[in-house]
Scaffold this motif. Structure first.
Motif, PDB file in Angstrom:
ATOM      1  N   VAL A 104      50.202   4.732 -58.420  1.00 57.13           N
ATOM      2  CA  VAL A 104      49.964   5.258 -57.070  1.00 57.13           C
ATOM      3  C   VAL A 104      49.938   6.784 -57.088  1.00 57.13           C
ATOM      4  CG1 VAL A 104      50.980   5.501 -54.774  1.00 57.13           C
ATOM      5  CG2 VAL A 104      50.911   3.262 -55.869  1.00 57.13           C
ATOM      6  N   GLU A 105      50.860   7.413 -57.821  1.00 57.83           N
ATOM      7  CA  GLU A 105      50.898   8.877 -57.889  1.00 57.83           C
ATOM      8  C   GLU A 105      49.630   9.425 -58.530  1.00 57.83           C
ATOM      9  OE1 GLU A 105      54.454   9.772 -59.985  1.00 57.83           O
ATOM     10  OE2 GLU A 105      55.802   9.256 -58.316  1.00 57.83           O
ATOM     11  N   LYS A 106      49.142   8.744 -59.590  1.00 60.58           N
ATOM     12  CA  LYS A 106      47.893   9.194 -60.235  1.00 60.58           C
ATOM     13  C   LYS A 106      46.716   9.050 -59.282  1.00 60.58           C
ATOM     14  CE  LYS A 106      49.162   8.265 -65.041  1.00 60.58           C
ATOM     15  NZ  LYS A 106      48.853   7.487 -66.266  1.00 60.58           N
ATOM     16  N   LEU A 107      46.689   7.949 -58.521  1.00 61.29           N
ATOM     17  CA  LEU A 107      45.598   7.738 -57.577  1.00 61.29           C
ATOM     18  C   LEU A 107      45.598   8.796 -56.472  1.00 61.29           C
ATOM     19  CD1 LEU A 107      45.667   3.849 -57.211  1.00 61.29           C
ATOM     20  CD2 LEU A 107      43.760   5.199 -58.067  1.00 61.29           C
ATOM     21  N   LEU A 108      46.782   9.116 -55.959  1.00 59.84           N
ATOM     22  CA  LEU A 108      46.873  10.125 -54.904  1.00 59.84           C
ATOM     23  C   LEU A 108      46.434  11.495 -55.416  1.00 59.84           C
ATOM     24  CD1 LEU A 108      50.259   9.078 -53.250  1.00 59.84           C
ATOM     25  CD2 LEU A 108      47.974   8.816 -52.285  1.00 59.84           C
ATOM     26  N   GLU A 109      46.851  11.829 -56.640  1.00 64.47           N
ATOM     27  CA  GLU A 109      46.458  13.113 -57.219  1.00 64.47           C
ATOM     28  C   GLU A 109      44.951  13.167 -57.446  1.00 64.47           C
ATOM     29  OE1 GLU A 109      47.665  16.022 -60.992  1.00 64.47           O
ATOM     30  OE2 GLU A 109      48.333  13.927 -60.957  1.00 64.47           O
ATOM     31  N   TYR A 110      44.392  12.062 -57.965  1.00 66.35           N
ATOM     32  CA  TYR A 110      42.951  12.011 -58.199  1.00 66.35           C
ATOM     33  C   TYR A 110      42.184  12.134 -56.880  1.00 66.35           C
ATOM     34  CZ  TYR A 110      38.346  10.234 -59.442  1.00 66.35           C
ATOM     35  OH  TYR A 110      36.993  10.094 -59.610  1.00 66.35           O
ATOM     36  N   LYS A 111      42.690  11.440 -55.841  1.00 62.41           N
ATOM     37  CA  LYS A 111      42.038  11.479 -54.535  1.00 62.41           C
ATOM     38  C   LYS A 111      42.054  12.889 -53.963  1.00 62.41           C
ATOM     39  CE  LYS A 111      41.922   8.820 -50.228  1.00 62.41           C
ATOM     40  NZ  LYS A 111      42.567   7.726 -49.459  1.00 62.41           N
ATOM     41  N   LEU A 112      43.182  13.598 -54.150  1.00 62.57           N
ATOM     42  CA  LEU A 112      43.293  14.971 -53.670  1.00 62.57           C
ATOM     43  C   LEU A 112      42.239  15.866 -54.317  1.00 62.57           C
ATOM     44  CD1 LEU A 112      44.773  17.311 -52.223  1.00 62.57           C
ATOM     45  CD2 LEU A 112      46.298  17.425 -54.186  1.00 62.57           C
ATOM     46  N   TYR A 113      42.134  15.797 -55.650  1.00 56.96           N
ATOM     47  CA  TYR A 113      41.169  16.653 -56.356  1.00 56.96           C
ATOM     48  C   TYR A 113      39.734  16.240 -56.049  1.00 56.96           C
ATOM     49  CZ  TYR A 113      44.854  18.915 -59.028  1.00 56.96           C
ATOM     50  OH  TYR A 113      45.953  19.662 -59.393  1.00 56.96           O
ATOM     51  N   LYS A 114      39.534  14.968 -55.782  1.00 57.88           N
ATOM     52  CA  LYS A 114      38.190  14.511 -55.443  1.00 57.88           C
ATOM     53  C   LYS A 114      37.744  15.110 -54.116  1.00 57.88           C
ATOM     54  CE  LYS A 114      35.402  10.317 -55.084  1.00 57.88           C
ATOM     55  NZ  LYS A 114      35.387   8.840 -55.200  1.00 57.88           N
ATOM     56  N   PHE A 115      38.639  15.097 -53.110  1.00 58.21           N
ATOM     57  CA  PHE A 115      38.298  15.684 -51.819  1.00 58.21           C
ATOM     58  C   PHE A 115      38.144  17.200 -51.926  1.00 58.21           C
ATOM     59  CE2 PHE A 115      40.419  11.957 -49.403  1.00 58.21           C
ATOM     60  CZ  PHE A 115      39.250  11.221 -49.540  1.00 58.21           C
ATOM     61  N   MET A 116      38.946  17.818 -52.813  1.00 53.49           N
ATOM     62  CA  MET A 116      38.787  19.258 -53.025  1.00 53.49           C
ATOM     63  C   MET A 116      37.417  19.571 -53.608  1.00 53.49           C
ATOM     64  SD  MET A 116      42.586  20.224 -54.480  1.00 53.49           S
ATOM     65  CE  MET A 116      42.089  21.856 -54.981  1.00 53.49           C
ATOM     66  N   SER A 117      36.929  18.699 -54.496  1.00 53.47           N
ATOM     67  CA  SER A 117      35.596  18.918 -55.081  1.00 53.47           C
ATOM     68  C   SER A 117      34.512  18.815 -54.010  1.00 53.47           C
ATOM     69  CB  SER A 117      35.330  17.912 -56.197  1.00 53.47           C
ATOM     70  OG  SER A 117      35.195  16.595 -55.687  1.00 53.47           O
ATOM     71  N   TYR A 118      34.715  17.896 -53.042  1.00 57.58           N
ATOM     72  CA  TYR A 118      33.752  17.795 -51.943  1.00 57.58           C
ATOM     73  C   TYR A 118      33.746  19.079 -51.117  1.00 57.58           C
ATOM     74  CZ  TYR A 118      33.671  12.743 -52.856  1.00 57.58           C
ATOM     75  OH  TYR A 118      33.528  11.515 -53.437  1.00 57.58           O
ATOM     76  N   GLU A 119      34.945  19.625 -50.869  1.00 58.19           N
ATOM     77  CA  GLU A 119      35.052  20.855 -50.092  1.00 58.19           C
ATOM     78  C   GLU A 119      34.370  22.024 -50.802  1.00 58.19           C
ATOM     79  OE1 GLU A 119      36.131  23.575 -47.135  1.00 58.19           O
ATOM     80  OE2 GLU A 119      36.161  21.368 -47.138  1.00 58.19           O
ATOM     81  N   LEU A 120      34.584  22.125 -52.130  1.00 57.61           N
ATOM     82  CA  LEU A 120      33.946  23.200 -52.896  1.00 57.61           C
ATOM     83  C   LEU A 120      32.424  23.034 -52.914  1.00 57.61           C
ATOM     84  CD1 LEU A 120      36.417  23.476 -55.918  1.00 57.61           C
ATOM     85  CD2 LEU A 120      36.164  25.067 -54.020  1.00 57.61           C
TER      86      LEU A 120
END
Length: 249
Positions: A92-108
């Motif tokens: 779950v922690e890995k998924l949350l971290e991956y999801k965070l960076y994925k949304f950050m990539s969308y923002e960039l």
């Protein structure tokens, strides 16, 4: 003969897991590991038929899911604090971290697209403006002087003004508003410093007849410093602060 179906392309095993969690509309903190594992295995079985070069990472995740699935069938382990450990926690922690960076990539990516429509102008400052230098060097004007020192003197003078008040008589009579003309005070202080050429900051404040006069005089001194009409200097540490008239005062 089977009909070929093009599978959605995922960037990695965590991306596939997030897709399955969103598709099944389940809580990421309470993953139904059996159902998700079965769907995950079905997907990689289909991938084997299409491209074996990208299977290694997905197979590692499949092994992880099966390991978690087996642990879910066993009695739960208890940590040193007496709390039951959830085998899914690390995933779950890995998924949350991956999801965070994925949304950050969308923002960039959105910012990159917005920046493509932005135009920039090369600086075109007139030569006479670029050559301008202030007539008063603030660093030289305030050399060795800090606001804390001025504040210390100000507090001392205010304390002396308070000590002049009769604690008995001050409780009687009426309070009247003291009218103070800032422009007149500015002109009086300017004339005083111009005639004296050099004066003691503390003594100047002590000559004032009320707290309001002390405050106004203090503000006038700061304003004259700002416009470069006077110079403030201190001959030694913790020594008296002196005011001298600048050229053109």
């Amino acid at each position: 003969m089977g009909i070929p179906v093009k599978l959605q392309v995922f960037e990695g095993p965590l991306d596939l897991l997030l897709h399955l969690i969103d598709k099944n509309k389940v809580n990421i903190y309470d993953i139904p590991i059996v159902e998700i594992t079965n769907q995950y295995l079905e997907y990689i079985q289909e991938m084997k038929r299409q491209d074996l070069n990208i299977m290694s990472e997905f197979l590692v995740m499949a092994a992880t899911l099966i390991d978690i699935k087996s642990k879910m069938l066993l009695p739960k382990e208890v940590n040193e604090e007496g709390e039951e450990e959830d085998p899914r926690q690390e995933l779950v922690e890995k998924l949350l971290e991956y999801k965070l960076y994925k949304f950050m990539s969308y923002e960039l990516k959105d910012r990159e697209e917005d920046a493509a429509f932005t135009m920039y102008k090369v600086p075109t400052i007139p030569e006479e403006v670029a050559k301008y230098r202030p007539t008063v060097d603030i660093d030289e004007l305030l050399d060795g002087l800090t606001l804390s020192k001025l504040h210390s003197v100000f507090k001392t003078i205010m304390k002396k003004q308070e000590s002049r008040i009769d604690p008995i008589r001050s409780k009687f009579g009426t309070l009247e508003k003291e009218e103070v003309n800032m422009d007149e005070k500015m002109e009086d202080v300017r004339t005083y410093i111009k005639d004296a050429r050099k004066c003691n900051f503390r003594e100047l404040l002590e000559t004032q007849c009320s707290k309001m006069q002390v405050v106004i005089t203090f503000l006038v001194i700061l304003e004259l410093m700002k416009e470069g009409s006077i110079l403030i200097h201190q001959e030694e540490i913790f020594g008296d602060i002196f005011i001298t008239a600048a050229e053109g005062l």
